[in-house]
Scaffold this motif. Sequence first.
Motif, PDB file in Angstrom:
ATOM      1  N   LEU B  95       0.803  -1.215   0.000  1.00 51.18           N
ATOM      2  CA  LEU B  95       0.000   0.000   0.000  1.00 51.18           C
ATOM      3  C   LEU B  95       0.847   1.281   0.000  1.00 51.18           C
ATOM      4  N   LEU B  96       1.875   1.291   0.829  1.00 48.73           N
ATOM      5  CA  LEU B  96       2.625   2.535   0.995  1.00 48.73           C
ATOM      6  C   LEU B  96       3.323   2.978  -0.300  1.00 48.73           C
ATOM      7  N   PRO B  97       4.063   2.070  -0.945  1.00 47.47           N
ATOM      8  CA  PRO B  97       4.655   2.472  -2.237  1.00 47.47           C
ATOM      9  C   PRO B  97       3.600   2.911  -3.249  1.00 47.47           C
ATOM     10  N   MET B  98       2.458   2.233  -3.244  1.00 48.22           N
ATOM     11  CA  MET B  98       1.429   2.633  -4.188  1.00 48.22           C
ATOM     12  C   MET B  98       0.918   4.029  -3.870  1.00 48.22           C
ATOM     13  N   LEU B  99       0.792   4.308  -2.581  1.00 49.64           N
ATOM     14  CA  LEU B  99       0.335   5.635  -2.161  1.00 49.64           C
ATOM     15  C   LEU B  99       1.319   6.709  -2.643  1.00 49.64           C
ATOM     16  N   PHE B 100       2.622   6.453  -2.455  1.00 51.95           N
ATOM     17  CA  PHE B 100       3.631   7.413  -2.905  1.00 51.95           C
ATOM     18  C   PHE B 100       3.557   7.600  -4.410  1.00 51.95           C
ATOM     19  N   TRP B 101       3.380   6.463  -5.101  1.00 55.59           N
ATOM     20  CA  TRP B 101       3.358   6.518  -6.564  1.00 55.59           C
ATOM     21  C   TRP B 101       2.176   7.363  -7.043  1.00 55.59           C
ATOM     22  N   VAL B 102       1.006   7.127  -6.426  1.00 56.18           N
ATOM     23  CA  VAL B 102      -0.187   7.872  -6.848  1.00 56.18           C
ATOM     24  C   VAL B 102      -0.035   9.352  -6.500  1.00 56.18           C
ATOM     25  N   PHE B 103       0.449   9.609  -5.297  1.00 55.09           N
ATOM     26  CA  PHE B 103       0.480  10.992  -4.828  1.00 55.09           C
ATOM     27  C   PHE B 103       1.584  11.813  -5.509  1.00 55.09           C
ATOM     28  N   TYR B 104       2.771  11.223  -5.620  1.00 52.42           N
ATOM     29  CA  TYR B 104       3.886  11.983  -6.203  1.00 52.42           C
ATOM     30  C   TYR B 104       4.088  11.686  -7.684  1.00 52.42           C
ATOM     31  N   GLY B 105       3.787  10.454  -8.070  1.00 51.73           N
ATOM     32  CA  GLY B 105       4.095  10.043  -9.439  1.00 51.73           C
ATOM     33  C   GLY B 105       2.988  10.291 -10.440  1.00 51.73           C
ATOM     34  N   LEU B 106       1.753   9.977 -10.037  1.00 50.13           N
ATOM     35  CA  LEU B 106       0.631  10.056 -10.972  1.00 50.13           C
ATOM     36  C   LEU B 106       0.450  11.450 -11.583  1.00 50.13           C
ATOM     37  N   PRO B 107       0.582  12.538 -10.781  1.00 53.25           N
ATOM     38  CA  PRO B 107       0.441  13.868 -11.399  1.00 53.25           C
ATOM     39  C   PRO B 107       1.460  14.081 -12.536  1.00 53.25           C
ATOM     40  N   VAL B 108       2.667  13.547 -12.349  1.00 51.49           N
ATOM     41  CA  VAL B 108       3.697  13.704 -13.387  1.00 51.49           C
ATOM     42  C   VAL B 108       3.281  12.953 -14.647  1.00 51.49           C
ATOM     43  N   VAL B 109       2.777  11.730 -14.436  1.00 49.11           N
ATOM     44  CA  VAL B 109       2.315  10.939 -15.578  1.00 49.11           C
ATOM     45  C   VAL B 109       1.204  11.683 -16.320  1.00 49.11           C
ATOM     46  N   LEU B 110       0.254  12.189 -15.526  1.00 50.42           N
ATOM     47  CA  LEU B 110      -0.878  12.897 -16.128  1.00 50.42           C
ATOM     48  C   LEU B 110      -0.392  14.137 -16.877  1.00 50.42           C
ATOM     49  N   LYS B 111       0.588  14.829 -16.275  1.00 45.94           N
ATOM     50  CA  LYS B 111       1.094  16.047 -16.888  1.00 45.94           C
ATOM     51  C   LYS B 111       1.740  15.738 -18.233  1.00 45.94           C
ATOM     52  N   SER B 112       2.486  14.638 -18.277  1.00 44.98           N
ATOM     53  CA  SER B 112       3.144  14.264 -19.530  1.00 44.98           C
ATOM     54  C   SER B 112       2.114  13.907 -20.595  1.00 44.98           C
ATOM     55  N   MET B 113       0.913  13.587 -20.134  1.00 45.28           N
ATOM     56  CA  MET B 113      -0.156  13.301 -21.106  1.00 45.28           C
ATOM     57  C   MET B 113      -0.973  14.554 -21.381  1.00 45.28           C
ATOM     58  N   GLY B 114      -0.515  15.675 -20.841  1.00 41.71           N
ATOM     59  CA  GLY B 114      -1.194  16.935 -21.110  1.00 41.71           C
ATOM     60  C   GLY B 114      -2.347  17.229 -20.178  1.00 41.71           C
ATOM     61  N   ILE B 115      -2.485  16.406 -19.154  1.00 42.35           N
ATOM     62  CA  ILE B 115      -3.553  16.679 -18.180  1.00 42.35           C
ATOM     63  C   ILE B 115      -2.922  17.320 -16.952  1.00 42.35           C
ATOM     64  N   ASN B 116      -3.399  18.490 -16.622  1.00 45.89           N
ATOM     65  CA  ASN B 116      -2.808  19.183 -15.483  1.00 45.89           C
ATOM     66  C   ASN B 116      -3.636  18.947 -14.235  1.00 45.89           C
ATOM     67  N   ALA B 117      -3.501  17.766 -13.676  1.00 47.57           N
ATOM     68  CA  ALA B 117      -4.316  17.435 -12.518  1.00 47.57           C
ATOM     69  C   ALA B 117      -3.459  17.447 -11.274  1.00 47.57           C
ATOM     70  N   ASN B 118      -3.972  18.110 -10.269  1.00 50.41           N
ATOM     71  CA  ASN B 118      -3.291  18.097  -8.990  1.00 50.41           C
ATOM     72  C   ASN B 118      -4.015  17.107  -8.090  1.00 50.41           C
ATOM     73  N   ILE B 119      -3.320  16.106  -7.631  1.00 51.30           N
ATOM     74  CA  ILE B 119      -3.971  15.127  -6.768  1.00 51.30           C
ATOM     75  C   ILE B 119      -3.686  15.485  -5.324  1.00 51.30           C
ATOM     76  N   ASP B 120      -4.731  15.863  -4.594  1.00 48.45           N
ATOM     77  CA  ASP B 120      -4.494  16.223  -3.192  1.00 48.45           C
ATOM     78  C   ASP B 120      -4.439  14.965  -2.327  1.00 48.45           C
ATOM     79  N   ALA B 121      -4.098  15.164  -1.063  1.00 52.66           N
ATOM     80  CA  ALA B 121      -3.902  14.012  -0.177  1.00 52.66           C
ATOM     81  C   ALA B 121      -5.168  13.185  -0.069  1.00 52.66           C
TER      82      ALA B 121
END
Lengths: 245, 254
Positions: B95-121
């Motif tokens: 769970l913990l690595p997945m949480l880090f990935w979603v919180f810190y990583g997913l916005p970067v992935v989305l941004k690279s796809m042109g979606i500017n989404a901020n994922i809050d806690a």
Amino acid sequence: MAKAIEIKRLNKWFGSYQALKDIDLNVSHGERIVICGPSGSGKSTLIRCINSLEHHDSGEITVDDIELNQNKASIAAIGAEVGMVFQQFNLFPHLSVLQNLTLGPTKVRGLSRSEAEERAMRILERVQIPEQAYKQPSELSGGQQQRVAIARSLCMEPKIMLFDEPTSALDPEMIAEVLDVIVDLAEDGMTMIVVTHEMGFARRAADRMVFMDKGEIIEMGAPKDFFEAPKTKRCKTFLNQILQH
Amino acid sequence: MTLRTFSILFLCLLLAGCSSSGTWGWYVIDPTTKQGYNNIRFLLNGFGATILLSIIAAVLSMCIGLIVALPGMSHNRWLRMPSRIYIEFIRAIPLLPMLFWVFYGLPVVLKSMGINANIDAFWGAIITLAISDSAFTAEIYRSGIQSINKGQTEAAKTIGLNYSQTMRYIILPQAIKRILPPLANQFIYIVKMSAFASVIGMQELTRRANELVVTEYRPLEIYTLLILEYLVLVLIISFGVRWLERKMGADESK
Ligand SMILES: Nc1ncnc2c1ncn2[C@@H]1O[C@H](COP(=O)(O)OP(=O)(O)OP(=O)(O)O)[C@@H](O)[C@H]1O
Ligand SMILES: [Mg+2]
């Protein structure tokens, strides 16, 4: 007139086991066929292929001029003409008897609830258990449950009925009440294929007997000839065995 | 049972604290003092977030689980495979690595796809909990649905019901009785795992306890209260589940 059911060179494998071998069978409209044969001979598999509960591997099945293939439309069209009754009843235990009967007509045929209930009650009268309409299946005896299962099929107004050992799961005293309902249907002109070992019923209701063994149709004929002068040794042995009981 | 065992344990701890003076400092959460009262209010205010987080995550997990489970039972290999892969893959991620990935990583992935989404806690935690749990709910659905006799599907087919009608009117109403109790267990699991949301700054029960520990320096008392908070929450759910099971059991015997 086209046949009700035409089966040509039907083959069916379960893995490497061949459950049906080159089955040829034609059923006319209004004809009553009784299939018998030892356990594992492929009787269930044959009738399950007709309403596509099993897919056949080769050969042709034609029901009322509709050829059965993998096509969803053909499966649905044939399914609408063919009703089936199982050994284990397979009633829906979470629904009342009436709901068991009205589900198909309302959801598939688009009848209103009152139309469907009217039809259900009429058919419950016919199978002689109208007073059970509001009970749950678990509150009924085996014979009553099987009659509900027959009624459920009839509510879809099928042209052909398939019965897979409809009385094998019943206590002896309940067999007659179910067979009476089937005989009544037969006398009404319903086309039907009945897998059963009830030879009294077969003599009474069948137009034609079919004997299967090891996935093949071994012998076929009018009940009189079939019972009195079976042609093959396998059939003779089988008849001796079951008539001894 | 759990309650009794725990209360005995708790009493022992408490008494041990009294005997050797100086180890316990209940004043931090003493409701009779102003500071203690404020501290307690601060801690208890985390309930809202924990409960909301858990409920949304559980509902999402139940939906995703069903969507994953249904094709997983298909005869078609190409429908079955993605479902299997999803379940095996998600189940393997802690769970913990997945949480880090979603919180810190997913916005970067989305941004690279042109979606500017901020994922809050809050949503980061919900997405993680829901996805991570959905692999388990999918398996619960599968075993529940497969426990229904094949004859039911066949009977439904012979009266012309299609796949979704069969699921809706025949299979799911029967399977739900076997599915609900383990699903409720999963809900308890989600409530407990929601504590991980604290590490990405979600102001729920655990985060608040952590923050208070930093300022008050009384970890023993504060974490004891924290554990009690979860205990109360889980016990309430457990009682709810018992009640539900009894109610359904009564229906069944009707
Ligand atoms: N789903 C299946 N998978 C593998 N083999 C099967 C399957 N269904 C049936 N068979 C095999 O096919 C053969 C024919 O089975 P079928 O059920 O048609 O026989 P039956 O004549 O109806 O017998 P019974 O009188 O016992 O009902 C049997 O050997 C059976 O083991
Ligand atoms: Mg059989």
